[in-house]
Write a protein that holds these residues in place. Structure first.
Motif, PDB file in Angstrom:
ATOM      1  N   HIS A  60      41.233  48.228  50.055  1.00  0.00           N
ATOM      2  CA  HIS A  60      39.777  48.766  49.971  1.00  0.00           C
ATOM      3  C   HIS A  60      38.912  47.689  49.895  1.00  0.00           C
ATOM      4  O   HIS A  60      38.904  46.675  48.934  1.00  0.00           O
ATOM      5  CB  HIS A  60      39.622  49.929  48.898  1.00  0.00           C
ATOM      6  CG  HIS A  60      38.118  50.666  49.510  1.00  0.00           C
ATOM      7  ND1 HIS A  60      37.055  49.968  49.662  1.00  0.00           N
ATOM      8  CD2 HIS A  60      38.101  51.800  49.934  1.00  0.00           C
ATOM      9  CE1 HIS A  60      36.045  50.970  49.871  1.00  0.00           C
ATOM     10  NE2 HIS A  60      36.849  52.010  49.991  1.00  0.00           N
ATOM     11  N   CYS A  61      37.997  47.165  50.729  1.00  0.00           N
ATOM     12  CA  CYS A  61      37.231  46.051  51.004  1.00  0.00           C
ATOM     13  C   CYS A  61      36.039  46.286  51.617  1.00  0.00           C
ATOM     14  O   CYS A  61      35.319  45.247  51.996  1.00  0.00           O
ATOM     15  CB  CYS A  61      38.104  44.834  51.833  1.00  0.00           C
ATOM     16  SG  CYS A  61      38.307  45.411  53.356  1.00  0.00           S
ATOM     17  N   THR A  62      35.404  47.560  51.353  1.00  0.00           N
ATOM     18  CA  THR A  62      33.899  47.741  51.936  1.00  0.00           C
ATOM     19  C   THR A  62      33.145  47.879  50.736  1.00  0.00           C
ATOM     20  O   THR A  62      33.662  48.485  49.709  1.00  0.00           O
ATOM     21  CB  THR A  62      33.746  48.715  53.033  1.00  0.00           C
ATOM     22  OG1 THR A  62      34.205  50.006  52.613  1.00  0.00           O
ATOM     23  CG2 THR A  62      34.601  48.567  54.314  1.00  0.00           C
ATOM     24  N   HIS A  83      36.117  38.680  43.644  1.00  0.00           N
ATOM     25  CA  HIS A  83      37.361  38.977  44.237  1.00  0.00           C
ATOM     26  C   HIS A  83      38.396  37.986  44.290  1.00  0.00           C
ATOM     27  O   HIS A  83      38.169  37.038  44.994  1.00  0.00           O
ATOM     28  CB  HIS A  83      36.989  40.017  45.500  1.00  0.00           C
ATOM     29  CG  HIS A  83      35.916  41.007  45.402  1.00  0.00           C
ATOM     30  ND1 HIS A  83      36.285  42.255  44.616  1.00  0.00           N
ATOM     31  CD2 HIS A  83      34.645  40.652  45.297  1.00  0.00           C
ATOM     32  CE1 HIS A  83      35.070  42.762  44.535  1.00  0.00           C
ATOM     33  NE2 HIS A  83      33.981  42.079  44.770  1.00  0.00           N
ATOM     34  N   ARG A 118      31.392  39.319  47.874  1.00  0.00           N
ATOM     35  CA  ARG A 118      32.288  40.311  48.218  1.00  0.00           C
ATOM     36  C   ARG A 118      33.552  39.827  48.592  1.00  0.00           C
ATOM     37  O   ARG A 118      33.640  38.776  49.063  1.00  0.00           O
ATOM     38  CB  ARG A 118      31.692  41.545  49.304  1.00  0.00           C
ATOM     39  CG  ARG A 118      31.486  41.011  50.678  1.00  0.00           C
ATOM     40  CD  ARG A 118      30.874  41.917  51.518  1.00  0.00           C
ATOM     41  NE  ARG A 118      30.935  41.468  52.939  1.00  0.00           N
ATOM     42  CZ  ARG A 118      30.089  40.430  53.310  1.00  0.00           C
ATOM     43  NH1 ARG A 118      29.122  39.995  52.562  1.00  0.00           N
ATOM     44  NH2 ARG A 118      30.275  40.131  54.580  1.00  0.00           N
ATOM     45  N   GLU A 119      34.615  40.868  48.644  1.00  0.00           N
ATOM     46  CA  GLU A 119      35.970  40.521  49.008  1.00  0.00           C
ATOM     47  C   GLU A 119      35.837  40.293  50.506  1.00  0.00           C
ATOM     48  O   GLU A 119      35.060  40.975  51.284  1.00  0.00           O
ATOM     49  CB  GLU A 119      36.957  41.754  48.719  1.00  0.00           C
ATOM     50  CG  GLU A 119      38.379  41.708  48.924  1.00  0.00           C
ATOM     51  CD  GLU A 119      38.918  40.287  48.395  1.00  0.00           C
ATOM     52  OE1 GLU A 119      38.595  39.274  48.712  1.00  0.00           O
ATOM     53  OE2 GLU A 119      39.727  40.575  47.519  1.00  0.00           O
ATOM     54  N   GLY A 145      32.521  50.522  47.440  1.00  0.00           N
ATOM     55  CA  GLY A 145      33.975  50.433  47.022  1.00  0.00           C
ATOM     56  C   GLY A 145      34.003  51.545  45.915  1.00  0.00           C
ATOM     57  O   GLY A 145      33.316  51.941  45.160  1.00  0.00           O
ATOM     58  N   PHE A 193      36.811  41.197  54.291  1.00  0.00           N
ATOM     59  CA  PHE A 193      37.244  42.539  55.211  1.00  0.00           C
ATOM     60  C   PHE A 193      38.598  42.230  55.899  1.00  0.00           C
ATOM     61  O   PHE A 193      38.667  41.456  56.667  1.00  0.00           O
ATOM     62  CB  PHE A 193      35.889  42.938  56.007  1.00  0.00           C
ATOM     63  CG  PHE A 193      36.109  44.253  56.617  1.00  0.00           C
ATOM     64  CD1 PHE A 193      36.242  45.367  55.912  1.00  0.00           C
ATOM     65  CD2 PHE A 193      36.077  44.295  57.902  1.00  0.00           C
ATOM     66  CE1 PHE A 193      36.649  46.486  56.579  1.00  0.00           C
ATOM     67  CE2 PHE A 193      36.297  45.320  58.571  1.00  0.00           C
ATOM     68  CZ  PHE A 193      36.465  46.722  57.952  1.00  0.00           C
ATOM     69  N   HIS A 209      42.259  47.864  56.216  1.00  0.00           N
ATOM     70  CA  HIS A 209      41.180  48.292  55.163  1.00  0.00           C
ATOM     71  C   HIS A 209      41.687  49.644  54.631  1.00  0.00           C
ATOM     72  O   HIS A 209      41.891  50.675  55.443  1.00  0.00           O
ATOM     73  CB  HIS A 209      39.757  48.714  55.610  1.00  0.00           C
ATOM     74  CG  HIS A 209      38.708  49.385  54.897  1.00  0.00           C
ATOM     75  ND1 HIS A 209      38.432  48.934  53.679  1.00  0.00           N
ATOM     76  CD2 HIS A 209      38.194  50.597  55.084  1.00  0.00           C
ATOM     77  CE1 HIS A 209      37.524  50.098  52.932  1.00  0.00           C
ATOM     78  NE2 HIS A 209      37.308  50.753  53.882  1.00  0.00           N
TER      79      HIS A 209
END
Length: 204
Positions: free
Chosen positions: A21-23, A153, A82-83, A26, A85, A90
């Motif tokens: 999961h990367c949005t 991340h 953030r991580e 989260g 995408f 995803h």
């Protein structure tokens, strides 16, 4: 000299389920993750910290908040921390998805092809440029001798730090996965980055 304490977030619900999961925002931290975040704040209680930064993802902010609170600071949220995408991978949790993710990591870290991307995802170069730019902003906000905590991340940190720190090879970053609340200590002097430790071990 300025110091960055770059942490991976504590255990999230996605970590437990194996979700890629990367949005934003989260999933949140698990109960164990909240305990890890509290322990991290205790660990840093005696450290002089000038600023606490986190990505826009819930798991990073929930990790950063106890640290900031214990130092009388607020968390500065930067969306570019953030991580990465991963596009069509995803939120997948199956073995094939993880194998494809590992293949992408090898392409980035070992083959050096940072332009590679999964369909709909970010390229390695986009992640490095994005996260690196955000870290430059963190450094710019520090006076000489100050320290900032950054909660980000694993994949994004492992990909970006070797691009800035000559002492960390991409192969080392690939082999040494950052666990939850894993730390990379970086010193920045006149724009030059030096990695002091990678998850508690001095670079060879």
């Amino acid at each position: 000299m300025k110091q960055l304490l770059l942490f991976r977030h504590a255990q999230s619900e996605a970590n437990v389920t194996g979700s890629l999961h990367c949005t934003v925002p989260g999933p949140p931290l698990t109960s164990n993750g909240r305990e890890q975040a509290a322990a991290l704040a205790d660990r840093l209680a005696g450290t002089d910290i000038a600023a606490v930064w986190a990505s826009g993802m819930t798991r990073a902010q929930q990790t950063a908040e106890p640290i900031a609170r214990s130092h009388g600071l607020s968390v500065t949220v930067h969306p570019d921390l953030r991580e990465g995408f991963v596009g069509d991978l995803h939120d997948r949790r199956d073995d094939e998805a993880h194998e494809l993710f590992d293949e992408m990591s090898v392409t980035w870290f070992l083959d050096g092809d940072l332009d590679f991307r999964r369909p709909g995802g970010e390229s390695g170069r986009e992640i490095v440029d994005r996260l690196g730019g955000a870290l430059d902003e963190v450094v710019a906000g520090l006076a000489d001798g100050q320290t900032a905590v950054v909660v980000s991340h694993a994949a994004a940190l492992r990909l970006t730090v070797p691009q800035r720190c000559p002492g960390i090879s991409p192969l080392r970053a690939l082999r040494h996965h950052l666990p939850n609340t894993g730390l990379v200590e970086v010193e920045v002097t006149a724009g030059d980055w030096f990695c002091r430790t990678w998850d508690g071990v001095k670079p060879v």
